[in-house]
Design an enzyme around this catalytic site. Structure first.
Site, PDB file in Angstrom:
ATOM      1  N   HIS A 137       0.832  -1.198   0.000  1.00 39.74           N
ATOM      2  CA  HIS A 137       0.000   0.000   0.000  1.00 39.74           C
ATOM      3  C   HIS A 137       0.873   1.256   0.000  1.00 39.74           C
ATOM      4  O   HIS A 137       0.624   2.198  -0.764  1.00 39.74           O
ATOM      5  CB  HIS A 137      -0.921  -0.012   1.216  1.00 39.74           C
ATOM      6  CG  HIS A 137      -1.747   1.231   1.370  1.00 39.74           C
ATOM      7  ND1 HIS A 137      -2.998   1.354   0.821  1.00 39.74           N
ATOM      8  CD2 HIS A 137      -1.485   2.416   1.990  1.00 39.74           C
ATOM      9  CE1 HIS A 137      -3.480   2.559   1.107  1.00 39.74           C
ATOM     10  NE2 HIS A 137      -2.580   3.220   1.818  1.00 39.74           N
ATOM     11  N   GLU A 138       1.894   1.283   0.847  1.00 36.81           N
ATOM     12  CA  GLU A 138       2.775   2.458   0.905  1.00 36.81           C
ATOM     13  C   GLU A 138       3.511   2.658  -0.426  1.00 36.81           C
ATOM     14  O   GLU A 138       3.656   3.791  -0.897  1.00 36.81           O
ATOM     15  CB  GLU A 138       3.774   2.313   2.055  1.00 36.81           C
ATOM     16  CG  GLU A 138       3.145   2.298   3.434  1.00 36.81           C
ATOM     17  CD  GLU A 138       2.357   3.565   3.733  1.00 36.81           C
ATOM     18  OE1 GLU A 138       2.787   4.662   3.310  1.00 36.81           O
ATOM     19  OE2 GLU A 138       1.288   3.465   4.362  1.00 36.81           O
ATOM     20  N   HIS A 141       1.310   4.418  -2.863  1.00 36.58           N
ATOM     21  CA  HIS A 141       1.308   5.875  -2.740  1.00 36.58           C
ATOM     22  C   HIS A 141       2.511   6.483  -3.460  1.00 36.58           C
ATOM     23  O   HIS A 141       2.399   7.503  -4.141  1.00 36.58           O
ATOM     24  CB  HIS A 141       1.340   6.283  -1.269  1.00 36.58           C
ATOM     25  CG  HIS A 141       0.013   6.224  -0.592  1.00 36.58           C
ATOM     26  ND1 HIS A 141      -1.043   7.025  -0.934  1.00 36.58           N
ATOM     27  CD2 HIS A 141      -0.427   5.448   0.435  1.00 36.58           C
ATOM     28  CE1 HIS A 141      -2.080   6.754  -0.147  1.00 36.58           C
ATOM     29  NE2 HIS A 141      -1.733   5.796   0.686  1.00 36.58           N
ATOM     30  N   GLU A 203      -6.236   6.738  -1.230  1.00 38.73           N
ATOM     31  CA  GLU A 203      -6.236   5.461  -0.536  1.00 38.73           C
ATOM     32  C   GLU A 203      -6.713   4.343  -1.464  1.00 38.73           C
ATOM     33  O   GLU A 203      -6.153   3.250  -1.481  1.00 38.73           O
ATOM     34  CB  GLU A 203      -7.124   5.543   0.712  1.00 38.73           C
ATOM     35  CG  GLU A 203      -6.530   6.359   1.845  1.00 38.73           C
ATOM     36  CD  GLU A 203      -5.203   5.821   2.317  1.00 38.73           C
ATOM     37  OE1 GLU A 203      -5.176   4.718   2.912  1.00 38.73           O
ATOM     38  OE2 GLU A 203      -4.170   6.493   2.087  1.00 38.73           O
ATOM     39  N   ASP A 207      -4.509   1.225  -2.674  1.00 39.39           N
ATOM     40  CA  ASP A 207      -5.007  -0.143  -2.463  1.00 39.39           C
ATOM     41  C   ASP A 207      -4.929  -0.952  -3.758  1.00 39.39           C
ATOM     42  O   ASP A 207      -4.454  -2.100  -3.765  1.00 39.39           O
ATOM     43  CB  ASP A 207      -6.459  -0.121  -1.977  1.00 39.39           C
ATOM     44  CG  ASP A 207      -6.615   0.406  -0.565  1.00 39.39           C
ATOM     45  OD1 ASP A 207      -5.598   0.523   0.135  1.00 39.39           O
ATOM     46  OD2 ASP A 207      -7.754   0.705  -0.180  1.00 39.39           O
TER      47      ASP A 207
END
Length: 487
Positions: A137-138, A141, A203, A207
């Site tokens: 997930h990070e 981003h 987000e 995801d």
């Protein structure tokens, strides 16, 4: 020092994820002498500045936040990121990891490719897939450049904004609390509103990127769904006081359903997960968290269903702490024979020997491991520390090689400074000390240390050292200018 969970105001911590969403393409640091790092060298002036600020932030973070120094676990963390990165669309980003000594659930990514986790992430994620889902997930981003996209302000305002908010995070991390909030709020309230208005979209994008990367890297994407469900349960149980990560990554029913639907559509490529290895790393994290009550770590590992090999591994580490070195080594050797692919097992045994003062045994064990894995940093560090007690010149030679491969590792330069001092390389020892100082945010002290190194090099008439010291002085001055953005 307060924990990061209590130190960060909730909205400031929200930018740990947003800051990490910048995509950089820094060129590799030049390899010479020490292979020392440069904060510059990105493809454009803006991305170069973002990279410069991000790496400066890391130096300040090291100076102010409690670090979890565990080379074995850090190598494992880096291996997971390396496995995910080719599938995360981060295109040439050179990542660096940092581990925080904090029992709360948190992970973050900031400009310059810095990816960080709290030791508490290991405690919360009960299997490797769940842990990896947070990293994926990070990285999502980062790949989507969410910070840059989220700002509706002109490009020239983004860098001052980032500097101001990163400064606020640093103040908060070091215990400033409201002062950190004020530092960031003062001139950037409008930008913050921009960021928050985009957070739901970001987000979802992170995801989607993360779930796809997991599947492509061989992880079951349903692990992200399980992790979301666990975080949602935690948020409901803790009510108004959830961990910062849940404030910055709220798990709604819609988000959980979307992840479930996306994961169901994906096929896993070359599935591979090792919960045995993960459980062993988790054992190390729990032992760090329950430092004063190690039996609590053992009880929790057993209660949460860790594999028996991991429980035996933790028992060996506890024996070593209690001075039962032979018992610990016997258990670790047995486990290493049963799991020959886990380099961390013989490395752990070498570390136990080192901590017990059995330097010859530590040298023998680490050298044996390095014959099979020549660049395995945990074993290299153990060997170097043991050689400091037996052959400082050998330690110095080894550490010179290690720094060329790990130019932003403060621990390596700290050891190199000690080895240089013990083996008669005075000027190079002071230079290594200066590098350690600048890597941990103390650039002014590093510059003063360079002056001491120059005086020693002049006495030794070492022209190579003198040239290197002058080059690094110029670099250090640039580093100081970058750090001034946070003052």
């Amino acid at each position: 020092m307060p924990t990061l969970r209590t130190a960060y105001p909730g909205w400031i911590c929200a930018f740990a994820c947003a800051f990490g969403s910048l995509l950089f393409s820094p060129q590799s640091a030049a390899i010479n002498d020490y292979g020392l790092p440069s904060l510059g060298a990105a493809s454009t002036s803006v991305s170069n500045e973002e990279y410069r600020l991000g790496r400066a932030w890391l130096r300040q973070f090291r100076a102010q936040a409690p670090q979890w120094q565990d080379p074995i676990t850090n190598d494992y963390l880096q291996s997971l990121i390396a496995r995910l990165a080719p599938h995360s669309d981060i295109k040439g980003l050179r990542t660096i990891t940092v581990m925080v000594d904090n029992a709360s659930l948190n992970a973050f990514a900031v400009p310059g490719g810095v990816v960080g986790i709290n030791s508490g992430l290991f405690a919360f994620a009960e299997d490797e897939g769940a842990f990896v889902s947070v990293l994926a997930h990070e990285l999502g981003h980062l790949s989507q450049r969410h910070y840059a996209r989220g700002s509706a302000r002109a490009a020239q305002t983004q860098l001052p904004a980032m500097a101001a908010m990163l400064a606020g995070m640093l103040i908060a991390a070091s215990g400033g609390g409201d002062a950190g909030m004020a530092a960031a709020v003062g001139s950037q309230a409008a930008l913050i509103q921009d960021q928050l208005s985009y957070s739901r979209l970001f987000e979802q994008e992170a995801d989607n990127i993360g779930i796809q990367a997991m599947a492509d890297a061989g992880y079951d994407p349903q692990a992200m769904v399980r992790m979301f469900a666990a975080m949602q349960r935690m948020a409901r149980l803790q009510g108004d006081t959830p961990p910062e990560f849940l404030l910055t990554h709220p798990v709604t029913d819609n988000r959980l359903s979307a992840a479930q639907a996306r994961a169901a559509q994906l096929n896993v490529a070359d599935a591979y997960t090792s919960n045995t290895l993960y459980d062993m790393m988790r054992a190390r994290a729990l032992l760090s968290i329950y430092n004063n009550t190690p039996q609590q770590a053992a009880s929790r590992l057993a209660q949460e269903g860790a594999e028996q090999a991991a429980q035996d591994y933790l028992a060996a580490l506890i024996d070593a702490r209690n001075g039962q070195t032979d018992s610990a080594l016997g258990q670790l050797d047995r486990l290493a024979n049963e799991h020959p692919d886990f380099a961390m097992l013989p490395a752990s045994a070498a570390s136990v020997a080192l901590e017990a003062g059995r330097y010859d045994q530590a040298i023998q064990r680490s050298q044996q491991l390095l014959r099979f894995m020549p660049n395995y940093l945990p074993a290299q560090l153990i060997l170097a520390e043991a050689q400091l007690q037996r052959d400082p010149q050998a330690a110095y030679d080894l550490l010179r090689d290690i720094t060329s491969q790990n130019p932003e590792n403060p621990q390596v330069f700290n050891l190199l400074a000690e080895a240089a001092g013990r083996s008669g390389h005075e000027s190079w020892g002071h230079l290594a000390r200066a590098e350690h100082l600048q890597l941990t945010g103390r650039v002014d002290s590093g510059i003063r240390q360079l002056s001491i190194a120059r005086d020693a090099a002049e006495r030794e008439n070492d022209q190579q050292a003198l040239a290197r010291i002058e080059q690094r002085r110029e670099d250090f001055i640039e580093y100081r200018e970058a750090l001034e953005d946070f003052n």
